[in-house]
Design a protein around this motif. Sequence first.
Motif, short mmCIF file in Angstrom:
data_model
loop_
_atom_site.label_atom_id
_atom_site.label_comp_id
_atom_site.label_asym_id
_atom_site.label_seq_id
_atom_site.Cartn_x
_atom_site.Cartn_y
_atom_site.Cartn_z
N LYS A 6 46.06 17.63 140.17
CA LYS A 6 45.52 17.50 138.81
C LYS A 6 44.32 16.56 138.82
N GLU A 8 42.05 14.43 136.07
CA GLU A 8 41.75 14.02 134.70
C GLU A 8 41.48 12.54 134.63
N TYR A 13 45.55 13.57 141.28
CA TYR A 13 46.94 13.21 141.59
C TYR A 13 47.85 14.43 141.55
N ASP A 15 51.71 15.53 140.33
CA ASP A 15 52.75 15.12 139.37
C ASP A 15 53.79 16.24 139.35
N ARG A 47 60.61 12.34 138.82
CA ARG A 47 59.20 12.66 138.61
C ARG A 47 58.43 11.97 139.72
N LEU A 49 54.96 11.19 141.59
CA LEU A 49 53.50 11.14 141.41
C LEU A 49 52.84 10.55 142.64
N PRO A 51 48.88 9.49 143.42
CA PRO A 51 47.45 9.44 143.16
C PRO A 51 46.66 9.36 144.47
N PHE A 75 45.95 3.69 136.65
CA PHE A 75 46.65 4.97 136.70
C PHE A 75 47.99 4.88 135.98
N LYS A 79 48.98 7.02 132.63
CA LYS A 79 50.12 7.94 132.59
C LYS A 79 51.31 7.38 131.81
N LYS A 80 51.14 6.13 131.30
CA LYS A 80 52.20 5.49 130.50
C LYS A 80 53.54 5.44 131.26
N LEU A 81 53.48 4.97 132.49
CA LEU A 81 54.66 4.93 133.36
C LEU A 81 55.37 3.59 133.25
#
Length: 253
Positions: A6, A8, A13, A15, A47, A49, A51, A75, A79-81
């Motif tokens: 992806k 953006e 990254y 995901d 999940r 991920l 990057p 990052f 991504k609000k991780l």
Amino acid sequence: MDFVLKEEHGFSYIDEGEGEVLLLLHGLMGSLSNWDGVVNQFKSKYRVLIPILPIYDMPLITTGVKSLSKFVHKFIKFKKLSNITVLGNSLGGHVALVYVLAHPENIKAMVLTGSSGLYENAFGGSFPRRESIDFVREKVQYTFYDPAIATDELVNDVYKLVNDRHSVIRLLAMAKSAIRHNMKKDLHKMQLPVCLIWGRDDKITPPEVAVEFNELLPNAELHWLDKCGHAPMMERPDEFNVLLGAFLEKIKE
């Protein structure tokens, strides 16, 4: 690698999957594909991920471990991780350590494998002569216990890298930054659970590095993989995943 890359907001990254977050950080000359076995094994429950770290894209003056840690922070915010288990190999482990020190509130646990941060013997103590692909092959093989892991594709990727002036200058700057940024005095501050998975035949961050990490990190456990070099998740993927899975089960809330 069959995963979708992806792009953006300036990040590239992977995901995959859903659930608690596993954030994977690759090494200095590593790539996303180094983590294929981990993604395939754990994307059904987590999940995952990965990057791409901008090792060769930063301005030379800011090329360093701290800058990569800041990139990871951006990052994670984008991504609000939260409640993250971060896994780092080689330089990626070093970046994870710097990040955990700065932002412990975001990280649940950490897994280090062949991590720099205390001592590393990059390229076996010398940098490859750029004109010689055989020399590059020898040094890539040095990364692994089994030289067959150093495929032609992997050797050619590194050969291209060290023959690109822009990249090789940043590679050297990043390697020097990692050596300068020793974490020994800070490890006692990291109270989170840490799993150390180490190759007994790692020549780049040799076994005594893992022993020292285990002694200095307050809440660490150390696991060895025999006949294994600097990248256990590549060289011993099945055994690595068993150890990782057991650790993830142990820290489940």
